[in-house]
Design an enzyme around this catalytic site. Structure first.
Site, PDB file in Angstrom:
ATOM      1  CE  LYS A  14      -2.357  -0.924   3.795  1.00  0.00           C
ATOM      2  NZ  LYS A  14      -1.767  -2.197   4.245  1.00  0.00           N
ATOM      3  NE  ARG A  89      -4.411  -1.565  10.187  1.00  0.00           N
ATOM      4  CZ  ARG A  89      -3.282  -1.005   9.738  1.00  0.00           C
ATOM      5  NH1 ARG A  89      -3.278   0.227   9.279  1.00  0.00           N
ATOM      6  NH2 ARG A  89      -2.171  -1.687   9.747  1.00  0.00           N
ATOM      7  NE  ARG A 128       7.298  -2.746   5.929  1.00  0.00           N
ATOM      8  CZ  ARG A 128       5.982  -2.522   5.885  1.00  0.00           C
ATOM      9  NH1 ARG A 128       5.446  -2.022   4.785  1.00  0.00           N
ATOM     10  NH2 ARG A 128       5.196  -2.802   6.908  1.00  0.00           N
ATOM     11  NE  ARG A 134       6.473  -0.593  10.391  1.00  0.00           N
ATOM     12  CZ  ARG A 134       5.321  -0.568   9.747  1.00  0.00           C
ATOM     13  NH1 ARG A 134       5.223   0.069   8.580  1.00  0.00           N
ATOM     14  NH2 ARG A 134       4.251  -1.150  10.248  1.00  0.00           N
ATOM     15  NE  ARG A 146       2.025  -5.254  11.402  1.00  0.00           N
ATOM     16  CZ  ARG A 146       3.097  -5.018  10.635  1.00  0.00           C
ATOM     17  NH1 ARG A 146       4.222  -5.695  10.821  1.00  0.00           N
ATOM     18  NH2 ARG A 146       3.045  -4.118   9.676  1.00  0.00           N
TER      19      ARG A 146
HETATM   20  P1  AMP Z   1       0.752   0.255   9.339  1.00  0.00           P
HETATM   21  O1  AMP Z   1       1.990   1.018   9.049  1.00  0.00           O
HETATM   22  O2  AMP Z   1      -0.438   0.766   8.555  1.00  0.00           O
HETATM   23  O3  AMP Z   1       0.906  -1.234   9.235  1.00  0.00           O
HETATM   24  O4  AMP Z   1       0.373   0.568  10.872  1.00  0.00           O
HETATM   25  C1  AMP Z   1       1.269   0.249  11.924  1.00  0.00           C
HETATM   26  C2  AMP Z   1       0.497   0.110  13.232  1.00  0.00           C
HETATM   27  O5  AMP Z   1      -0.182   1.362  13.535  1.00  0.00           O
HETATM   28  C3  AMP Z   1      -0.636  -0.908  13.208  1.00  0.00           C
HETATM   29  O6  AMP Z   1      -0.183  -2.240  13.476  1.00  0.00           O
HETATM   30  C4  AMP Z   1      -1.554  -0.390  14.317  1.00  0.00           C
HETATM   31  O7  AMP Z   1      -1.040  -0.679  15.601  1.00  0.00           O
HETATM   32  C5  AMP Z   1      -1.460   1.122  14.104  1.00  0.00           C
HETATM   33  N1  AMP Z   1      -2.486   1.585  13.131  1.00  0.00           N
HETATM   34  C6  AMP Z   1      -2.275   2.153  11.900  1.00  0.00           C
HETATM   35  N2  AMP Z   1      -3.437   2.455  11.297  1.00  0.00           N
HETATM   36  C7  AMP Z   1      -4.415   2.064  12.154  1.00  0.00           C
HETATM   37  C8  AMP Z   1      -5.847   2.080  12.114  1.00  0.00           C
HETATM   38  N3  AMP Z   1      -6.506   2.561  11.041  1.00  0.00           N
HETATM   39  N4  AMP Z   1      -6.520   1.616  13.193  1.00  0.00           N
HETATM   40  C9  AMP Z   1      -5.885   1.151  14.280  1.00  0.00           C
HETATM   41  N5  AMP Z   1      -4.543   1.070  14.383  1.00  0.00           N
HETATM   42  C10 AMP Z   1      -3.816   1.524  13.336  1.00  0.00           C
END
Ligand code: AMP
Length: 194
Positions: A14, A89, A128, A134, A146
């Site tokens: 994404k 989400r 990654r 990360r 996740r």
């Molecule tokens: P991502 O980079 O989108 O994978 O997000 C990293 C982490 O941020 C996720 O594993 C969640 O802990 C938190 N996070 C990001 N976006 C959301 C969302 N829309 N709702 C809840 N938690 C989020």
């Protein structure tokens, strides 16, 4: 306005595709994951709350997430449109987004899901993690959590938009440019219809 939800599990590409879409369609990219990482880096109270969830591969509570998203949209009302990446989400987040779009006299154009098999997702995320640093990309248990959270809580978001014929699936396996071409043709087809 073109308002896209770029949808898909962690590791589906994404972020990479959002960067290319931003350039092509001049949209404003909002990644809630990036917004949380910024808060975490700056050690703000919101960041400290977010890290307790993201470190375990869990979702940050809706009220917090919707608040940070709303603030970012309201600070950028003059843009040509938005790409939402990693948001919504959960179904309550999708409902809050629909309401926010209505408030600004706009609507979601479509949700495009990048579909990638689980084993490929895990390999991509571990790869990654070696360069990004990360923590949530370096541990197979956190990654598995996740992906499971995506299946349990996030897939219903796609069904929510499918009910109004606004959800599409794009094959997320292939080169970055191949996937980008597939995304663009889907988006252009859909934006002509609205
Ligand atoms: P991502 O980079 O989108 O994978 O997000 C990293 C982490 O941020 C996720 O594993 C969640 O802990 C938190 N996070 C990001 N976006 C959301 C969302 N829309 N709702 C809840 N938690 C989020």
């Amino acid at each position: 306005m073109i308002n896209l939800i770029l949808f898909g599990p962690p590791g589906s590409g994404k972020g990479t595709q959002a960067e290319k879409l931003v350039k092509k369609y001049e949209l404003h990219h909002i990644s809630t994951g990036d917004l949380f990482r910024k808060e975490i880096k700056n050690k703000t109270p919101l960041g400290l709350e977010a890290i307790s969830y993201s470190n375990k591969g869990q979702l940050v509570p809706d009220s917090v997430t919707i608040g940070i998203l709303r603030k970012e949209v309201e600070a950028n009302l003059k843009v040509k449109g938005f790409i939402f990446d990693g948001f919504p989400r959960t179904v309550p987040q999708a409902e809050a987004l629909n309401q926010l779009m209505e408030e600004i006299d706009s609507e979601i154009t479509c949700l495009v899901e990048l579909r990638v098999p689980d084993d490929e997702l895990t390999n991509r995320l571990l790869g990654r993690g070696k360069t990004s640093g990360r923590a949530d990309d370096q541990d197979t248990d956190i990654i598995a959590n996740r992906i499971q959270v995506y299946k349990d809580e996030t897939i219903p978001v796609a069904l929510h938009y499918a009910q109004v014929d606004k959800a599409f699936i794009v094959d997320g396996v292939g080169s970055i440019d191949e996937v980008f071409e597939r995304l663009c043709s889907r988006i252009e087809e859909q934006s002509q219809e609205v």
